[in-house]
Design an enzyme around this catalytic site. Sequence first.
Site, PDB file in Angstrom:
ATOM      1  CB  SER A  71      -0.948   0.011   1.191  1.00 31.77           C
ATOM      2  OG  SER A  71      -2.036  -0.826   0.920  1.00 31.77           O
ATOM      3  CE  LYS A  74      -3.980   0.932  -1.244  1.00 27.89           C
ATOM      4  NZ  LYS A  74      -4.511   0.258  -0.067  1.00 27.89           N
ATOM      5  CE1 TYR A 196      -4.614  -0.980  -4.577  1.00 27.37           C
ATOM      6  CE2 TYR A 196      -5.209  -3.299  -4.674  1.00 27.37           C
ATOM      7  CZ  TYR A 196      -4.894  -2.173  -3.944  1.00 27.37           C
ATOM      8  OH  TYR A 196      -4.832  -2.244  -2.563  1.00 27.37           O
ATOM      9  CE1 TYR A 248      -5.098   1.747   4.372  1.00 30.28           C
ATOM     10  CE2 TYR A 248      -3.341   0.590   5.495  1.00 30.28           C
ATOM     11  CZ  TYR A 248      -3.916   1.041   4.334  1.00 30.28           C
ATOM     12  OH  TYR A 248      -3.319   0.815   3.141  1.00 30.28           O
ATOM     13  CB  VAL A 266      -0.115  -5.981   4.014  1.00 26.48           C
ATOM     14  CG1 VAL A 266      -1.374  -5.346   4.555  1.00 26.48           C
ATOM     15  CG2 VAL A 266      -0.196  -6.204   2.518  1.00 26.48           C
TER      16      VAL A 266
HETATM   17  O1  DON Z   1      -4.991  -4.649  -1.680  1.00 27.23           O
HETATM   18  C1  DON Z   1      -4.320  -5.448  -1.049  1.00 27.23           C
HETATM   19  O2  DON Z   1      -4.871  -6.310  -0.458  1.00 27.23           O
HETATM   20  C2  DON Z   1      -2.817  -5.361  -0.956  1.00 27.23           C
HETATM   21  N1  DON Z   1      -2.218  -5.741  -2.159  1.00 27.23           N
HETATM   22  C3  DON Z   1      -2.337  -4.036  -0.448  1.00 27.23           C
HETATM   23  C4  DON Z   1      -2.925  -3.715   0.868  1.00 27.23           C
HETATM   24  C5  DON Z   1      -2.035  -3.041   1.837  1.00 27.23           C
HETATM   25  O3  DON Z   1      -0.824  -3.026   1.791  1.00 27.23           O
HETATM   26  C6  DON Z   1      -2.770  -2.468   2.952  1.00 27.23           C
HETATM   27  N2  DON Z   1      -1.888  -1.863   3.886  1.00 27.23           N
HETATM   28  N3  DON Z   1      -1.696  -2.042   5.016  1.00 27.23           N
END
Ligand code: DON
Length: 313
Positions: A71, A74, A196, A248, A266
């Site tokens: 993320s 982003k 994405y 978040y 993540v």
């Molecule tokens: O959209 C997802 O599930 C992941 N590829 C990215 C999410 C993410 O890193 C959320 N952050 N904490």
Amino acid sequence: MEGIPQRPKHTAELLQEILQRTQALPNEGAVANYIPALAKVDPNHLGIAVAELDGKVHIAGDAQIPFSIQSISKIFGLTLAMERVGDQLWNRVRMEPSGHAFNSIVQLEWEHGIPRNPFINAGAIVVADTLVSHYSSSRAALTQFIRNLAQNPIIFVDEVVWESEREHGARNAALAYLMKSFNNIEANVVDVLDHYFYQCAISMSCVDLARSLGFLANRGVQPGTGEVICDPRSTRRINAMMSTSGMYDQSGEFAFTVGLPAKGGVGGGLVAVVPDYGVICAWSPKLNSYGNSYRGMFMIRQVAEELGLSVYS
Ligand code: DON
């Protein structure tokens, strides 16, 4: 005076000391496993980098090992989209904290397919849609943008993670199709999701990330190259949204305890912007229940406290 610990004179020494302090703590939390390729990472990695605006980079631990930025991507997508489409973007995504998990779907239906902010998944998917719609190859444009920011031409996408994101992306697909039903996705949903997933699967090190985001601490001008990446209004806005939504549902706690605009992923990476000073990036793969890196948060908090970096002080 004897018995009173001396504060390290140099940032590099401070980072080493913080790394050791962190290694002495239990390695709590869990590696993200909802994307199987991410579960394979060694949970003991620990690294930190501080890139100052004058070009100095201080590191400790695994700061030069690439990891999945997830993320944190982003921020790059948003910067590129804000420059490309301007204020129209804010008709399609808002700038409010969501008060829900990063991948939550409930609020999106009540709010007619307009995501709360660009840092939750739904918002980042709208941003991805603008990139897919405005570039002949949005993936190439984003990769080039990031390589140029980091001044590292070998930044790459981990194809295994990309494929794993695709295979296990049902929830992101649900968000995208729900938004399409509200006419808030213009391009083909499969293409948007592919972009994405691709950006989440980019691999960068703490050094790459800290260097690449210097423009956010420098009113839009990239330290080192002097290139204007965006205008100061954009960096103020991005930093503001990172402060309110980048961590978040833990953004309030992060503002309270650390006081810096920040964004986690993540993959266990965490970046924090210190206006007029530089960027800190920490990496430790085990996450807490909010999806933020446990030890990454600890390390950045320690740096911010020891150097007095909170924007609220
Ligand atoms: O959209 C997802 O599930 C992941 N590829 C990215 C999410 C993410 O890193 C959320 N952050 N904490």
